[in-house]
Design a protein around this motif. Structure first.
Motif, mmCIF file in Angstrom:
data_model
loop_
_atom_site.group_PDB
_atom_site.id
_atom_site.type_symbol
_atom_site.label_atom_id
_atom_site.label_comp_id
_atom_site.label_asym_id
_atom_site.label_seq_id
_atom_site.Cartn_x
_atom_site.Cartn_y
_atom_site.Cartn_z
ATOM 1 N N ASN A 158 41.365 -2.950 42.473
ATOM 2 C CA ASN A 158 40.215 -2.181 41.967
ATOM 3 C C ASN A 158 39.373 -1.626 43.116
ATOM 4 O O ASN A 158 38.899 -0.487 43.057
ATOM 5 C CB ASN A 158 39.354 -3.054 41.052
ATOM 6 C CG ASN A 158 40.041 -3.352 39.742
ATOM 7 O OD1 ASN A 158 40.887 -2.596 39.289
ATOM 8 N ND2 ASN A 158 39.693 -4.463 39.153
ATOM 9 N N PHE A 159 39.185 -2.437 44.137
ATOM 10 C CA PHE A 159 38.406 -1.973 45.282
ATOM 11 C C PHE A 159 39.115 -0.821 45.990
ATOM 12 O O PHE A 159 38.494 0.160 46.403
ATOM 13 C CB PHE A 159 38.170 -3.146 46.240
ATOM 14 C CG PHE A 159 37.193 -2.843 47.337
ATOM 15 C CD1 PHE A 159 35.910 -2.422 47.046
ATOM 16 C CD2 PHE A 159 37.568 -2.978 48.657
ATOM 17 C CE1 PHE A 159 35.020 -2.142 48.062
ATOM 18 C CE2 PHE A 159 36.682 -2.702 49.673
ATOM 19 C CZ PHE A 159 35.404 -2.276 49.377
ATOM 20 N N ARG A 160 40.424 -0.941 46.098
ATOM 21 C CA ARG A 160 41.207 0.129 46.715
ATOM 22 C C ARG A 160 41.134 1.415 45.893
ATOM 23 O O ARG A 160 41.015 2.513 46.446
ATOM 24 C CB ARG A 160 42.648 -0.341 46.843
ATOM 25 C CG ARG A 160 43.533 0.600 47.587
ATOM 26 C CD ARG A 160 44.889 -0.028 47.792
ATOM 27 N NE ARG A 160 45.807 0.955 48.302
ATOM 28 C CZ ARG A 160 47.059 1.054 47.955
ATOM 29 N NH1 ARG A 160 47.551 0.200 47.088
ATOM 30 N NH2 ARG A 160 47.834 1.964 48.454
ATOM 31 N N LYS A 161 41.214 1.275 44.573
ATOM 32 C CA LYS A 161 41.100 2.450 43.700
ATOM 33 C C LYS A 161 39.721 3.095 43.796
ATOM 34 O O LYS A 161 39.573 4.291 43.580
ATOM 35 C CB LYS A 161 41.365 2.062 42.245
ATOM 36 C CG LYS A 161 42.810 1.810 41.941
ATOM 37 C CD LYS A 161 42.979 1.434 40.488
ATOM 38 C CE LYS A 161 44.419 1.135 40.157
ATOM 39 N NZ LYS A 161 44.584 0.727 38.760
ATOM 40 N N THR A 162 38.720 2.304 44.112
ATOM 41 C CA THR A 162 37.369 2.835 44.243
ATOM 42 C C THR A 162 37.172 3.544 45.575
ATOM 43 O O THR A 162 36.516 4.590 45.647
ATOM 44 C CB THR A 162 36.344 1.685 44.121
ATOM 45 O OG1 THR A 162 36.565 1.003 42.892
ATOM 46 C CG2 THR A 162 34.931 2.203 44.146
ATOM 47 N N VAL A 163 37.743 2.998 46.637
ATOM 48 C CA VAL A 163 37.486 3.531 47.980
ATOM 49 C C VAL A 163 38.352 4.751 48.301
ATOM 50 O O VAL A 163 37.896 5.669 48.986
ATOM 51 C CB VAL A 163 37.695 2.411 49.024
ATOM 52 C CG1 VAL A 163 37.626 2.936 50.434
ATOM 53 C CG2 VAL A 163 36.645 1.327 48.829
ATOM 54 N N ARG A 164 39.579 4.789 47.805
ATOM 55 C CA ARG A 164 40.490 5.882 48.146
ATOM 56 C C ARG A 164 39.921 7.267 47.813
ATOM 57 O O ARG A 164 40.031 8.179 48.636
ATOM 58 C CB ARG A 164 41.830 5.702 47.417
ATOM 59 C CG ARG A 164 42.639 4.543 47.905
ATOM 60 C CD ARG A 164 43.401 4.811 49.057
ATOM 61 N NE ARG A 164 44.781 5.191 48.916
ATOM 62 C CZ ARG A 164 45.522 5.321 49.983
ATOM 63 N NH1 ARG A 164 45.006 5.094 51.161
ATOM 64 N NH2 ARG A 164 46.750 5.677 49.885
ATOM 65 N N PRO A 165 39.331 7.472 46.652
ATOM 66 C CA PRO A 165 38.782 8.809 46.368
ATOM 67 C C PRO A 165 37.610 9.205 47.270
ATOM 68 O O PRO A 165 37.356 10.403 47.483
ATOM 69 C CB PRO A 165 38.320 8.730 44.917
ATOM 70 C CG PRO A 165 39.052 7.602 44.317
ATOM 71 C CD PRO A 165 39.296 6.639 45.436
ATOM 72 N N LEU A 166 36.916 8.201 47.805
ATOM 73 C CA LEU A 166 35.783 8.513 48.694
ATOM 74 C C LEU A 166 36.251 9.269 49.934
ATOM 75 O O LEU A 166 35.542 10.136 50.442
ATOM 76 C CB LEU A 166 35.062 7.233 49.109
ATOM 77 C CG LEU A 166 34.216 6.556 48.054
ATOM 78 C CD1 LEU A 166 33.648 5.256 48.605
ATOM 79 C CD2 LEU A 166 33.106 7.472 47.593
#
Length: 109
Positions: A3-11
């Motif tokens: 979930n953290f990876r999915k949140t940071v990648r679009p940033l």
């Protein structure tokens, strides 16, 4: 982690597009956006490193479990090898049939 990876990648993509298409009213803050972009890249690399470590830990755990299962299977194989001939003999001589050669001997079973 996922979930953290999915949140940071679009940033990363958002900050990259902000830096590329910087308008005049945001030109003063381009250094801050670049700094934030660098931080996001570092976080993504750290996440990848942690993901690799977790994957390695899972592999070690599964190897340990498989070794324990192999040990149990080895013990069960030895036990079944010991009892297989006994089961075969009791199966052959446990059958009731009339013309068994040892059936009418004096000291037979």
């Amino acid at each position: 982690m996922i979930n953290f990876r999915k949140t940071v990648r679009p940033l990363r993509e958002i900050l990259n597009s902000l830096i590329r298409d910087m308008s005049d009213y945001l030109s003063d803050s381009i250094l801050y956006f670049r700094d934030t972009y660098d931080h996001v890249i570092q976080i993504i690399e750290e996440l990848e490193s942690i993901r690799d470590q977790l994957s390695s830990t899972l592999d070690i755990f599964l190897t340990t479990v498989n070794n324990k299962i192999n040990h149990v299977m080895k013990i069960l194989t030895v036990i079944s090898t010991i009892f297989m001939p006994i089961t075969f003999i009791s199966g052959i001589y446990g059958i009731n049939f009339k013309y068994m050669p040892e059936l009418y001997w004096k000291w037979s079973y």
